[in-house]
Design a protein around this motif. Structure first.
Motif, short mmCIF file in Angstrom:
data_model
loop_
_atom_site.label_atom_id
_atom_site.label_comp_id
_atom_site.label_asym_id
_atom_site.label_seq_id
_atom_site.Cartn_x
_atom_site.Cartn_y
_atom_site.Cartn_z
N LEU A 142 0.77 -1.24 0.13
CA LEU A 142 0.01 0.08 -0.12
C LEU A 142 0.65 1.31 -0.06
CD1 LEU A 142 -2.75 1.47 0.26
CD2 LEU A 142 -2.58 1.17 2.72
N ALA A 143 1.79 1.30 0.82
CA ALA A 143 2.79 2.56 0.75
C ALA A 143 3.50 2.49 -0.39
CB ALA A 143 3.94 2.33 2.12
N VAL A 144 3.90 1.42 -1.18
CA VAL A 144 4.40 1.37 -2.51
C VAL A 144 3.63 1.82 -3.41
CG1 VAL A 144 5.70 0.07 -4.27
CG2 VAL A 144 6.55 -0.41 -1.82
N PHE A 145 2.21 1.72 -3.19
CA PHE A 145 1.46 2.36 -4.15
C PHE A 145 1.41 3.73 -4.09
CE2 PHE A 145 -2.86 3.93 -4.15
CZ PHE A 145 -3.32 3.84 -5.46
N THR B 195 12.88 -6.55 3.96
CA THR B 195 11.87 -6.96 5.08
C THR B 195 10.82 -7.90 4.34
OG1 THR B 195 12.12 -5.08 6.08
CG2 THR B 195 10.22 -6.06 6.57
N ALA B 196 10.71 -7.61 3.27
CA ALA B 196 9.57 -8.59 2.58
C ALA B 196 10.26 -9.98 2.10
CB ALA B 196 9.23 -7.92 1.15
N ALA B 197 11.48 -10.05 2.00
CA ALA B 197 12.10 -11.27 1.72
C ALA B 197 12.26 -12.10 3.00
CB ALA B 197 13.59 -11.21 1.16
N GLU B 198 12.23 -11.31 4.18
CA GLU B 198 12.36 -11.80 5.61
C GLU B 198 10.89 -12.50 6.05
OE1 GLU B 198 13.99 -9.08 7.90
OE2 GLU B 198 16.12 -9.38 7.30
N GLY C 194 13.08 -19.26 -0.37
CA GLY C 194 12.57 -19.72 -1.59
C GLY C 194 11.44 -19.01 -2.31
N ARG C 195 10.96 -18.10 -1.44
CA ARG C 195 9.86 -17.54 -2.06
C ARG C 195 9.92 -16.04 -2.07
NH1 ARG C 195 4.15 -19.26 0.68
NH2 ARG C 195 3.32 -18.68 -1.35
N LYS C 196 11.28 -15.31 -2.42
CA LYS C 196 11.49 -13.98 -2.48
C LYS C 196 10.77 -13.38 -3.48
CE LYS C 196 15.97 -14.40 -0.11
NZ LYS C 196 17.45 -13.82 -0.23
N GLY C 197 10.90 -14.29 -4.61
CA GLY C 197 10.15 -13.78 -6.04
C GLY C 197 8.84 -13.34 -5.64
N ARG C 198 7.91 -14.19 -4.92
CA ARG C 198 6.71 -14.06 -4.83
C ARG C 198 6.41 -12.74 -4.09
NH1 ARG C 198 2.73 -19.18 -4.12
NH2 ARG C 198 1.23 -17.21 -4.48
N ALA C 199 7.18 -12.65 -3.06
CA ALA C 199 6.94 -11.55 -1.79
C ALA C 199 7.61 -10.33 -2.69
CB ALA C 199 8.00 -11.84 -0.74
N LEU C 200 8.33 -10.25 -3.50
CA LEU C 200 8.76 -9.06 -4.47
C LEU C 200 7.64 -8.80 -5.40
CD1 LEU C 200 10.85 -6.87 -5.11
CD2 LEU C 200 11.62 -8.55 -6.80
N ALA C 201 6.82 -9.67 -5.65
CA ALA C 201 5.82 -9.55 -6.61
C ALA C 201 4.76 -8.82 -5.94
CB ALA C 201 5.23 -10.78 -7.21
N VAL C 202 4.36 -9.15 -4.78
CA VAL C 202 3.51 -8.58 -4.06
C VAL C 202 3.65 -7.20 -3.81
CG1 VAL C 202 2.32 -8.32 -1.70
CG2 VAL C 202 2.54 -10.67 -3.11
N LEU C 203 4.90 -6.99 -3.40
CA LEU C 203 5.53 -5.47 -3.15
C LEU C 203 5.52 -4.73 -4.45
CD1 LEU C 203 6.73 -4.12 -0.61
CD2 LEU C 203 8.93 -4.70 -1.55
#
Length: 389
Positions: free
Chosen positions: A10-13, A115-118, A123-132
């Motif tokens: 939301l903040a990134v938005f 933080t998103a990666a943590e 192994g799910r950094k890509g999905r976390a980055l996609a959400v961000l």
């Protein structure tokens, strides 16, 4: 995905809306503050420079701060900069607020990426980055056209106020949703590597190469995105009200691309780049050649948005993996790669307008993607990195 990750998005938005909204506000800002449109355009450059310089600098300064406190501070500074920008009558002050906002944005994104990666399993950094990054893509779909409409109805200052206000619920969500962590000093046994060790990761040829690839693909993306409006009314022959429709279409494609890539970029990054890269390369010249065919134009705008963000977000995810030895600076390296591309791409594209015309940026984007694919050849021949670090 965890709720705190959605709050970061939301903040990134809000921040993505701010980064791109000036395209529709420059004439009004120039008229209100008594400067030329060209001078008002330097506000975009000021923001880009603040992002590029701010990401590594602020991340280095904030590396010993708790993530929650850092993210909250950056969000509040970003909001305050827009509130000041909304009330000032000085172009110099407005320019200063853009730099401050950009530095806060860069610091926020650098910490948020780490933080998103943590917040997700290994192994799910890509999905976390996609959400961000979905916050940025939604900004292109809704935030930028909405900001332009608000500016048309109530004036450019209303758009600045809207961005400032959207940051407040995001800040509250960060305060409530991001886990508190104690400050870790450099001598604390749980502290990460020293700053000089993290900076030394930049000696890694693989990290530098992936950062370069991300910057080139992002440059291609924003080089053409910046100059889509003239293509809509000139080459495609569509009426002016179609401009926000085309921008939304590109944004919808980018959202689809980053969502699909988020499911593949952790385990199959090579597949995303190998399949999406050549299609992206062909797509930009195809858009230039077929621009006057309206159905083809609209279809390719969506497709290029999807491919650009699929390939680009995958490469930025690889930056996080390649910089695993720099846990507090990895996000800054990814942010810098993103924004070097965002700053350089429009400059390269603008240089093609006089000799080539409105389709020049599309040809320039094709050349930038070609450079990225050629630069990626050594990476494709090298031994694949470990699947998760």
């Amino acid at each position: 995905m965890p709720l705190p990750l959605c709050l970061l998005a939301l903040a990134v938005f809000a921040m993505g809306t701010s980064e791109f909204m000036l395209a529709g506000l420059l004439p009004d800002i120039a008229s209100d503050l008594g400067v030329s449109v060209g001078t008002a355009g330097t506000l975009t450059s000021a923001f880009a420079v603040g992002m590029i310089v701010g990401a590594p600098l602020v991340a280095a300064l904030a590396r010993d701060w708790p993530a929650r406190g850092s993210l909250l501070a950056f969000a509040l500074v970003f909001s305050a900069a827009h509130a000041v920008g909304a009330v000032t009558t000085s172009f110099v002050v407005l320019s200063a607020t853009r730099v401050v906002a950009a530095v806060a944005n860069a610091g926020f994104l650098a910490v948020a990426l780490t933080t998103a990666a943590e917040l997700v399993p290994p192994g799910r950094k890509g999905r976390a980055l996609a959400v961000l990054l979905s916050g940025t893509t939604v900004a292109t779909i809704a935030g930028v056209p909405g900001g332009s409409l608000l500016g048309t109805l109530l004036g450019w200052r209303a758009t600045f106020w809207a961005v400032a206000l959207v940051c407040l619920p995001a800040a509250l969500g960060i305060l409530k949703g991001i886990p508190a962590r104690p400050r870790l000093g450099r001598t604390h046994p749980a502290a990460g590597p020293a700053l000089r060790v993290e900076i030394s990761q930049l000696r890694s040829p693989r990290l530098l190469l992936v950062m370069l690839l991300g910057a080139l693909v992002n440059a291609a993306t924003f080089g053409s995105f910046t100059f889509l409006a003239p293509l809509v009314t000139d080459a495609a022959g569509l009426a002016r009200p179609w401009i926000p429709v085309v921008l939304v279409l590109f944004g919808a494609g980018s959202f689809a691309g980053v969502t699909v890539a988020g499911r593949l970029s952790d385990r199959r990054p090579g597949l995303v780049v190998a399949a999406g890269g050549p299609l992206l390369l062909v797509g930009w010249p195809a858009l230039a050649v077929l621009a006057e065919h309206q159905v083809a134009f609209l279809t390719l705008v969506f497709a290029q948005g999807a491919l650009s963000f699929a390939v680009g977000s995958t490469l930025i995810t690889r930056v996080l993996y390649e910089a695993a030895g720099a846990p507090t600076m990895a996000g800054a390296y990814a942010t810098a790669a993103l924004n070097v591309g965002a700053a350089v791409g429009p400059l390269v594209a603008a240089a093609t307008l006089d000799p080539v015309g409105n389709r020049g940026p599309l040809w320039a984007s094709g050349l930038l993607v070609l450079a990225a694919l050629l630069a990626a050849l050594p990476l494709s021949r090298a031994r694949r990195p470990s699947r998760a670090r």
